[in-house]
Motif scaffolding. Structure first.
Motif, PDB file in Angstrom:
ATOM      1  N   MET A   1      35.289  49.367  34.962  1.00  0.00           N
ATOM      2  CA  MET A   1      36.078  50.520  34.529  1.00  0.00           C
ATOM      3  C   MET A   1      36.692  50.226  33.166  1.00  0.00           C
ATOM      4  O   MET A   1      37.671  49.511  33.050  1.00  0.00           O
ATOM      5  N   ASN A   3      38.053  52.305  30.931  1.00  0.00           N
ATOM      6  CA  ASN A   3      39.339  52.943  30.720  1.00  0.00           C
ATOM      7  C   ASN A   3      40.177  52.767  31.986  1.00  0.00           C
ATOM      8  O   ASN A   3      39.976  53.455  32.973  1.00  0.00           O
ATOM      9  N   LYS A   4      41.089  51.836  31.924  1.00  0.00           N
ATOM     10  CA  LYS A   4      41.869  51.532  33.116  1.00  0.00           C
ATOM     11  C   LYS A   4      42.880  52.635  33.404  1.00  0.00           C
ATOM     12  O   LYS A   4      43.460  53.220  32.504  1.00  0.00           O
ATOM     13  N   LYS A   5      43.070  52.850  34.673  1.00  0.00           N
ATOM     14  CA  LYS A   5      44.039  53.848  35.114  1.00  0.00           C
ATOM     15  C   LYS A   5      45.454  53.324  34.877  1.00  0.00           C
ATOM     16  O   LYS A   5      45.747  52.169  35.169  1.00  0.00           O
ATOM     17  N   SER A  37      47.644  56.396  44.144  1.00  0.00           N
ATOM     18  CA  SER A  37      47.097  55.965  42.849  1.00  0.00           C
ATOM     19  C   SER A  37      46.213  54.730  42.955  1.00  0.00           C
ATOM     20  O   SER A  37      45.228  54.596  42.219  1.00  0.00           O
ATOM     21  N   LYS A  59      35.822  51.028  49.460  1.00  0.00           N
ATOM     22  CA  LYS A  59      35.334  51.356  48.114  1.00  0.00           C
ATOM     23  C   LYS A  59      34.551  52.666  48.144  1.00  0.00           C
ATOM     24  O   LYS A  59      34.707  53.521  47.257  1.00  0.00           O
ATOM     25  N   THR A  63      35.866  55.838  45.889  1.00  0.00           N
ATOM     26  CA  THR A  63      35.114  56.122  44.663  1.00  0.00           C
ATOM     27  C   THR A  63      35.086  57.607  44.303  1.00  0.00           C
ATOM     28  O   THR A  63      35.309  57.961  43.134  1.00  0.00           O
ATOM     29  N   PRO A  64      34.838  58.523  45.262  1.00  0.00           N
ATOM     30  CA  PRO A  64      34.837  59.946  44.892  1.00  0.00           C
ATOM     31  C   PRO A  64      36.188  60.440  44.359  1.00  0.00           C
ATOM     32  O   PRO A  64      36.236  61.425  43.628  1.00  0.00           O
ATOM     33  N   SER A  66      38.101  58.541  42.458  1.00  0.00           N
ATOM     34  CA  SER A  66      38.391  57.713  41.277  1.00  0.00           C
ATOM     35  C   SER A  66      39.684  56.924  41.446  1.00  0.00           C
ATOM     36  O   SER A  66      40.471  56.766  40.514  1.00  0.00           O
ATOM     37  N   ILE A  67      39.889  56.423  42.670  1.00  0.00           N
ATOM     38  CA  ILE A  67      41.066  55.605  42.968  1.00  0.00           C
ATOM     39  C   ILE A  67      40.641  54.144  43.020  1.00  0.00           C
ATOM     40  O   ILE A  67      39.745  53.783  43.794  1.00  0.00           O
ATOM     41  N   PRO A  68      41.239  53.281  42.207  1.00  0.00           N
ATOM     42  CA  PRO A  68      40.842  51.872  42.189  1.00  0.00           C
ATOM     43  C   PRO A  68      41.174  51.153  43.497  1.00  0.00           C
ATOM     44  O   PRO A  68      42.220  51.388  44.100  1.00  0.00           O
ATOM     45  N   ASP A  84      37.742  46.957  42.121  1.00  0.00           N
ATOM     46  CA  ASP A  84      38.203  47.145  40.747  1.00  0.00           C
ATOM     47  C   ASP A  84      39.119  46.047  40.239  1.00  0.00           C
ATOM     48  O   ASP A  84      39.461  46.022  39.058  1.00  0.00           O
TER      49      ASP A  84
END
Length: 214
Positions: A1, A3-5, A37, A59, A63-64, A66-68, A84
C-alpha cells in the motif's frame, strides 16, 4: 500500500475469548460496516497454522473495505497472509528489523509502556521510521496483563507534546471515556472488549467513530 491510510479513528484489536456474541470473523465484518479504521489480529494462544488461516480470512473480509490488517508481533504471519503491517511491543522483534524486512509501505506501530521507552527510542532514533506510537495502557484493563502503570490522560497529552507521530491509545478504552482520550491528544482509539464483546459490534464501532467527528 503505497499511499498509507492516516492513523485516525477506531482501531480494533481482536481477542477471540472476548467475542461473546459473534465469531471473530463476524465481529470484524460488523466493525468494518461500522466504520472501523484498522484491525489488528492478536493471537496469544493459537498455533502458527491457525494464526495464519485467521489472518488470511480477516484479510479477505477487510480488503473490500480498504481497511488495513495488522498482525500483532508476528512478521512471518504478516508476510504469509499479505497483511498490511505489524504492531510491536517492547519485547518483540525490533521495529528496525521489521521495517527492513517488510519495507517502507508496511504499517508499523510500536507500544510504549513508559516515558522511558519513548526517551530511549528518540535517543537512538530521533526520527523513527514508525507509523504510530501506542500509549499502552491508557487505563488499567483486564485485556492487557503484565503492563506497567497506566499512562492516564495526562500521559497521552505529554506524548502528544513530544512527537509528531500519530498516537494510538489502548487499554481500558470504551464509549464513556473515548471523547476525553481524543481530546487529550490521541489520534486513534484501540479497543478490544468494547467491540469484541458488544452485542452489536457495528453499532459499537459507529458510536466510537462519532467521537472523532466534532
Amino acid at each position: 500500500m503505497a499511499n498509507k491510510k492516516p492513523i485516525t479513528g477506531v482501531y480494533l484489536v481482536t481477542d477471540r475469548p472476548l467475542c461473546l456474541h459473534h465469531s471473530l470473523a463476524e465481529v470484524v465484518r460488523l466493525s468494518a460496516l461500522g466504520g472501523v479504521s484498522f484491525v489488528q489480529l492478536r493471537e496469544k494462544e493459537t498455533d502458527s497454522r491457525q494464526f495464519l488461516e485467521l489472518a488470511k480470512h480477516l484479510k479477505n473480509i477487510l480488503t473490500p473495505f480498504s481497511i488495513p490488517l495488522l498482525i500483532n508481533d508476528r512478521l512471518d504471519i504478516c508476510l504469509a497472509a499479505g497483511a498490511d503491517g505489524v504492531h510491536l511491543g517492547q519485547s518483540d522483534l525490533p521495529w528496525r528489523e521489521a521495517r527492513r524486512i517488510l519495507g517502507n509501505d508496511a504499517l508499523i506501530g510500536l507500544s510504549l509502556e513508559t516515558k522511558e521507552d519513548y526517551h530511549s527510542l528518540i535517543q537512538t532514533h530521533p526520527n523513527p521510521e514508525l507509523d504510530y506510537l501506542a500509549v499502552s495502557p491508557v487505563f488499567d484493563t483486564s485485556t492487557k496483563t503484565n503492563t506497567k502503570p497506566a499512562w492516564g490522560l495526562t500521559g497521552v497529552t505529554w506524548l502528544k507534546t513530544q512527537t509528531n507521530l500519530p498516537i494510538v491509545a489502548i487499554g481500558g478504552v470504551n464509549e464513556s471515556n473515548a471523547e476525553a482520550i481524543v481530546e487529550a491528544g490521541a489520534d486513534s482509539l484501540a479497543v478490544v472488549s468494547a467491540i469484541c464483546s458488544a452485542k452489536d459490534p457495528k453499532l459499537a464501532t459507529e458510536n466510537l467513530t462519532k467521537k472523532f467527528q466534532y
